[in-house]
Scaffold this motif. Structure first.
Motif, mmCIF file in Angstrom:
data_model
loop_
_atom_site.group_PDB
_atom_site.id
_atom_site.type_symbol
_atom_site.label_atom_id
_atom_site.label_comp_id
_atom_site.label_asym_id
_atom_site.label_seq_id
_atom_site.Cartn_x
_atom_site.Cartn_y
_atom_site.Cartn_z
ATOM 1 N N ALA A 72 2.714 -7.035 7.654
ATOM 2 C CA ALA A 72 1.775 -6.130 6.990
ATOM 3 C C ALA A 72 0.332 -6.417 7.366
ATOM 4 C CB ALA A 72 1.956 -6.215 5.473
ATOM 5 N N LYS A 75 -1.002 -4.581 10.978
ATOM 6 C CA LYS A 75 -0.638 -3.185 11.230
ATOM 7 C C LYS A 75 -1.840 -2.299 11.534
ATOM 8 C CE LYS A 75 3.545 -3.487 8.411
ATOM 9 N NZ LYS A 75 4.478 -3.554 9.502
ATOM 10 N N GLU A 103 0.789 4.399 3.252
ATOM 11 C CA GLU A 103 1.735 3.349 2.858
ATOM 12 C C GLU A 103 1.380 2.016 3.506
ATOM 13 O OE1 GLU A 103 6.560 2.468 3.032
ATOM 14 O OE2 GLU A 103 5.731 4.285 3.918
ATOM 15 N N LEU A 104 1.033 2.055 4.796
ATOM 16 C CA LEU A 104 0.680 0.828 5.499
ATOM 17 C C LEU A 104 -0.604 0.218 4.927
ATOM 18 C CD1 LEU A 104 1.427 1.819 9.204
ATOM 19 C CD2 LEU A 104 2.829 0.425 7.676
ATOM 20 N N ASP A 107 0.266 -1.404 1.572
ATOM 21 C CA ASP A 107 0.995 -2.664 1.785
ATOM 22 C C ASP A 107 0.072 -3.755 2.312
ATOM 23 O OD1 ASP A 107 3.284 -1.444 0.922
ATOM 24 O OD2 ASP A 107 4.084 -1.071 2.927
ATOM 25 N N GLY A 108 -0.964 -3.361 3.038
ATOM 26 C CA GLY A 108 -1.895 -4.336 3.591
ATOM 27 C C GLY A 108 -3.029 -4.702 2.657
ATOM 28 N N ARG A 142 1.339 3.458 -7.448
ATOM 29 C CA ARG A 142 0.500 2.333 -7.030
ATOM 30 C C ARG A 142 -0.579 1.998 -8.054
ATOM 31 N NH1 ARG A 142 2.025 -0.645 -2.308
ATOM 32 N NH2 ARG A 142 3.325 0.768 -1.066
#
Length: 218
Positions: A72, A75, A103-104, A107-108, A142
């Motif tokens: 993560a 990316k 989404e990335l 997650d990061g 989220r």
């Protein structure tokens, strides 16, 4: 005598037709050429659109592959590829690219950047309704533990109707939001309804039943 008149009338009609044909021949030719040109242009446009879609699909797959090949924290390259896709690809791939990039980013650790992308999709009238609703659902998920309850309810309630494909997930999030606000009775009622709703996915029904058990429901 009648035959003579008929022959004369036919000759006159033929003569008039010949004069009209000679006078408007250029119009007929122009119309024919326009029809042919339109047909050829449409075929060329479809061929070009097909190539554009294929190229967009290949770029999207490349970005997906890049995202899956690193942890993560690494990316950024995949997100950059998806951002370019979101700016230049055909509509469907633009929306998918924004959703995947969001989404990335989430997650990061870049939740603000992710929410901005999800909000773009949710507010985009040209995006598919299913994907717009998914974007709203992702924002709510989220932000469920820290977002403003009124804003989260405003996002989730329109998705919680039985005719919405995301209804079960939206109802689950609303139940968790009730639980966060100390509305235990409302949360238990919602989880109980979900646990026996055959229209809800099996995994979600199982989660609802587990929540009931954890809350002391017999």
């Amino acid at each position: 005598m009648v035959d003579i008149f008929d022959e004369v009338e036919e000759d006159l009609r033929a003569e008039r037709a010949a004069r009209l044909l000679k006078k408007y021949a250029w119009v007929i030719i122009a119309v024919a050429l326009a029809i042919i040109g339109a047909a050829v242009g449409w075929q060329l446009w479809e061929r070009w659109q097909s190539r554009q879609d294929m190229a967009a699909a290949q770029r999207y797959i490349a970005a997906q592959t890049a995202a899956e090949s690193v942890p993560a924290s690494g990316k950024a390259a995949a997100i950059a590829m998806l951002d370019r896709q979101a700016a230049t690809a055909p509509e469907g791939y633009r929306t998918l690219s924004r959703l995947r990039a969001a989404e990335l980013k989430a997650d990061g650790g870049d939740l603000a950047g992710a929410v901005a992308l999800w909000n773009q999709v949710a507010a985009d009238p040209s995006a598919d309704r299913l994907l717009r609703d998914l974007a709203s659902l992702m924002v709510a998920q989220r932000q469920l533990d820290h977002g403003d309850p009124a804003e989260l309810e405003a996002r989730l309630k329109p998705l919680a109707t039985s005719d919405n494909p995301w209804f079960a997930l939206a109802r689950e999030q609303l139940a968790l939001l009730d639980l966060r606000q100390g509305k235990k009775a409302e949360a238990k009622a919602a989880f109980k309804s979900l646990s026996i709703d055959i229209a809800a996915p099996t995994g979600l029904r199982q989660r609802a039943a587990a929540m009931l058990t954890g809350m002391g429901d017999e």
